[in-house]
Design an enzyme around this catalytic site. Structure first.
Site, PDB file in Angstrom:
ATOM      1  CE  LYS A  11      29.845  64.462  71.744  1.00 22.04           C
ATOM      2  NZ  LYS A  11      30.710  64.561  70.578  1.00 22.04           N
ATOM      3  CG  HIS A  94      31.004  70.019  73.246  1.00 20.47           C
ATOM      4  ND1 HIS A  94      30.900  69.811  71.892  1.00 20.47           N
ATOM      5  CD2 HIS A  94      31.597  68.918  73.762  1.00 20.47           C
ATOM      6  CE1 HIS A  94      31.414  68.615  71.610  1.00 20.47           C
ATOM      7  NE2 HIS A  94      31.838  68.051  72.727  1.00 20.47           N
ATOM      8  CD  GLU A  96      29.476  67.665  69.218  1.00 20.80           C
ATOM      9  OE1 GLU A  96      28.623  67.504  70.121  1.00 20.80           O
ATOM     10  OE2 GLU A  96      30.294  66.782  68.906  1.00 20.80           O
ATOM     11  CD  GLU A 164      35.837  67.596  74.136  1.00 18.05           C
ATOM     12  OE1 GLU A 164      35.729  66.403  74.438  1.00 18.05           O
ATOM     13  OE2 GLU A 164      34.879  68.296  73.760  1.00 18.05           O
TER      14      GLU A 164
END
Ligand code: PGA
Length: 254
Positions: A11, A94, A96, A164
């Site tokens: 990240k 992802h 995020e 996830e």
């Protein structure tokens, strides 16, 4: 027989110097562990220096994102062409990025083929929020996320899926092995339904969300789960090495 994969998503952590120190501290041990595909995903700025260190080793590298255009006036973006020959993998979609950077299914739809065309294997992330989970909507959400970016050609090129659940990312609240196994089994059924059982059986599907050296065994003992996308614990050499070692042991015993 699917080869398990452990990918470390660093990240937005590590300066250029810290990234070099971190990869040097894990490489000698990681390199020796057989039977697992080991991948580190440092920030863009460190990709070239980390690649130099990994050269000739069994550890591969991924980027954390890309833009889908090849080149042009897209200030601040990194194109697939720039990553070709540098990265083996790229994380796409992802949560995020979906949450903080407005990445929509439509955008992810363009990024996956852009990566495949550039010969970079996508690690495509899917997963539901806590509210969706509690409302019993997990399957519906996955079906929607999955309808996009799930062309047969992508699977044939080795695309990896990472399930996830958003409520498990960075929260210390991992899904249980059984929970993750059930949902990943469902994803495999979706792939089988779309592309047939051969493709579904060969597709690698990882679990991600608060994976640590303490819970990797429970996760890897599940028959549907082929590895993990690891965030926080991938920034600690000892923890990451232990996760990869335990994965290798469980897989070789299976
Ligand atoms: P975490 O992150 O292991 O820190 O929960 C996982 C991920 O976001 O890929």
């Amino acid at each position: 027989m699917r080869v398990p994969m452990i990918a470390g998503n660093w990240k937005m952590n590590t300066t250029a110097d810290e990234a070099v120190t971190l990869v040097r501290s894990m490489l000698p041990e990681l390199d020796k562990i057989p039977g697992v595909d080991k991948v580190v995903c440092p920030p863009f700025i460190s990709l070239v220096s980390v690649k130099e260190i990994l050269r000739g080793s069994s550890v591969q590298m991924g980027a954390q994102n890309l833009y889908y255009e090849e080149k042009g006036a897209y200030t601040g973006e990194i194109s697939p062409l720039m990553l070709t020959g540098v990265c083996d993998y790229v994380i796409i979609g992802h949560s995020e990025r979906r949450q903080y950077f407005g990445e929509t299914i439509g955008i992810i739809d363009k990024k996956v083929p852009a990566a495949v065309n550039a010969k970079i294997t996508p690690i495509m992330c899917v997963g539901e929020t806590l509210e969706e989970n509690e409302a019993g909507k997990t399957k519906e959400v996955l079906m929607r996320q999955f309808a996009s970016a799930s062309d047969r050609v992508y699977f044939l090129s080795g695309m990896v899926i990472a399930y996830e659940p958003i409520w498990a990312i960075g929260t210390g609240r991992s899904a249980s092995g059984a929970q993750a196994n059930e949902t990943i089994g469902y994803i495999r059924k979706l792939i089988a339904h779309q592309h047939g059982s051969d493709i579904a059986e060969s597709a690698r599907i990882l679990y991600g969300g608060s994976v640590t050296a303490d819970n990797i065994t429970e996760i890897m003992e599940q028959p549907e789960i082929d590895g993990a996308l690891v965030g926080g614990a991938s920034l600690k050499a000892d923890a990451f090495i232990s996760i990869v070692k335990q994965t290798a042991e469980i897989w070789s015993a299976a």
